[in-house]
Design a protein around this motif. Structure first.
Motif, mmCIF file in Angstrom:
data_model
loop_
_atom_site.group_PDB
_atom_site.id
_atom_site.type_symbol
_atom_site.label_atom_id
_atom_site.label_comp_id
_atom_site.label_asym_id
_atom_site.label_seq_id
_atom_site.Cartn_x
_atom_site.Cartn_y
_atom_site.Cartn_z
ATOM 1 N N SER A 134 0.951 -1.091 0.100
ATOM 2 C CA SER A 134 -0.087 0.177 -0.143
ATOM 3 C C SER A 134 0.990 1.261 -0.027
ATOM 4 O O SER A 134 2.124 1.239 0.196
ATOM 5 C CB SER A 134 -0.930 -0.128 1.096
ATOM 6 O OG SER A 134 -0.264 0.547 2.363
ATOM 7 N N TYR A 163 -3.213 -1.471 5.367
ATOM 8 C CA TYR A 163 -2.107 -0.634 5.922
ATOM 9 C C TYR A 163 -2.814 -0.368 7.178
ATOM 10 O O TYR A 163 -3.551 0.089 7.600
ATOM 11 C CB TYR A 163 -2.221 0.778 5.077
ATOM 12 C CG TYR A 163 -1.682 2.003 5.595
ATOM 13 C CD1 TYR A 163 -0.334 2.112 5.334
ATOM 14 C CD2 TYR A 163 -2.310 3.018 6.271
ATOM 15 C CE1 TYR A 163 0.420 3.384 5.755
ATOM 16 C CE2 TYR A 163 -1.698 4.267 6.802
ATOM 17 C CZ TYR A 163 -0.326 4.336 6.439
ATOM 18 O OH TYR A 163 0.256 5.477 7.028
ATOM 19 N N CYS A 277 2.765 -2.007 5.797
ATOM 20 C CA CYS A 277 1.718 -2.796 5.360
ATOM 21 C C CYS A 277 1.920 -4.219 5.202
ATOM 22 O O CYS A 277 3.224 -4.529 5.251
ATOM 23 C CB CYS A 277 1.224 -2.105 4.126
ATOM 24 S SG CYS A 277 2.445 -2.190 2.784
#
Ligand SMILES: Cc1ncc(COP(=O)(O)O)c(C=O)c1O
Length: 365
Positions: A134, A163, A277
């Motif tokens: 992400s 995330y 992430c």
């Protein structure tokens, strides 16, 4: 050409076949029970409050942009390094895509590049979560708040990517996840559009289904289009969702094999994995020297190759925006040196070994 190693291959088994058979037997081929089940499961998985299905990711983005009222005169900031549809969906609303540089390590939109691009015309930022990771969303969300901008997330490649515990596509005002054939789970073509905003959800519902809240009426309070999926596609989607954990495990294992087998090849530089992430390998993305010669060599060995994205500022279809070739050096470098190796679930360990040996031999010469 008959490839020994293909770039993409969906992962299906008996469950997809049984679901398709069931959809056909019940004669529900347009949105019906499988669509409802798929949508409910997607909401539960992503944590989005509201969701609608769309017939593909490109039109899902277009639908999301229409729902936030993007139009001529607006500017929308989008990373320079992404699939063309991120920007073409903006252009189709009449708005102007404004390109932003990416981070050299993880190849995601660079939050530090955004603020200087904001003008009185900026309506939204479109972070694009690429290659199974992400964007760093906190600074992007903070900028949106500071300048009163909307966020439309292109999470086409982001299924299963979180995330800081938030699923991609659920952190902004509206977001899209694609289920195209090369995505982590697939329905062939298809997408979901996610939002936590009831007003945007109501607009999405009207726009996607001929400007009416439900099918079965010929009265259309608003203008809308047909962005619906079919129950046949959602039958696949329901089966795919159930095997997501397995798909994730196999792809992570495959990615690990590449890392181990190419560890000693100094010329091969893996894309950095960000700590904010999780990572669901979408491809094995690396930067290398002598890219074109390597591609030629791999293709000669019946290995299907895929370059990374062509920078948007150099796309012929965006010539009218008047960018210069050297405007985005990081994005240009990713294109000039970037190659994707396959990571799909049908790869055997010996396929990965063959590919890695071919790459190793190429750089030894
Ligand atoms: C980043 C990105 N955005 C948008 C899309 C468009 O999605 P679709 O192919 O479902 O239209 C893709 C598809 O590959 C993508 O990778």
């Amino acid at each position: 050409m008959e490839y020994r190693i293909q770039q993409i291959q969906p992962y299906f088994d008996q469950e997809e076949i049984l679901n398709l058979e069931q959809a056909i037997k019940t004669t529900w081929v347009t949105e019906g029970p499988f669509s409802q089940q798929f949508l409910a499961s997607l909401k539960a998985f992503t944590g989005a409050k509201y969701a609608v299905l769309a017939n593909n990711g490109t039109l899902g983005l277009y639908l999301a942009l229409l729902a936030i009222g993007a139009q001529k005169g607006d500017e929308i900031i989008v990373p320079d390094f992404t699939f063309n549809a991120s920007a073409s969906s903006i252009a189709f609303t009449g708005a102007t895509p404004v390109f932003a540089e990416i981070c050299p390590g993880n190849l995601q939109m660079d939050p530090a590049a955004i603020e200087k691009l904001i003008t009185a015309k900026t309506k939204a930022i479109m972070p694009v979560h690429v290659y199974g990771q992400s964007c760093d969303m906190d600074p992007i969300l903070a900028l949106a708040k500071k300048y009163n901008l909307l966020i439309v997330e292109d999470a086409a490649q982001g299924f299963g990517v979180f995330y800081k515990n938030n699923h991609t596509g659920t952190m902004g005002d509206v977001g899209m996840i694609s289920f195209f054939a090369d995505k982590t789970i697939t329905t062939g073509e298809g997408a979901v559009v996610l939002t936590n905003n009831e007003e945007i959800f109501n607009k999405l519902k009207m726009l996607r289904n001929q400007g009416r809240p439900n099918s079965g009426t010929f009265i259309h309070p608003e203008l809308g289009m047909n962005f619906r999926m079919t129950d046949l596609q959602c039958a696949l989607g329901v089966a795919q969702l159930k095997k997501f954990e397995k798909i994730k495990e196999i792809k992570q294992k495959n990615h690990g094999l590449y890392e181990a087998m190419l560890r000693n090849v100094e010329d091969v530089e893996f894309i950095e994995q960000s700590s904010f992430c999780n990572f669901i390998p979408f491809r094995v993305n690396v930067k290398v020297p002598q890219l074109e010669a390597l591609i030629e060599n791999l293709e000669k060995n019946a290995i299907q190759t895929r370059r990374m994205f062509y920078p948007l500022h150099r796309q012929p279809c965006f010539d009218y925006l008047n960018y210069k070739h050297d405007d985005f050096p990081v994005s240009n470098d990713a294109y000039n040196r970037g190659i994707s190796f396959p990571v799909h679930c049908s790869l055997k360990e010996e396929d990965i070994a063959f590919l890695c040996e071919t790459v190793t031999a190429f750089y030894k010469k």
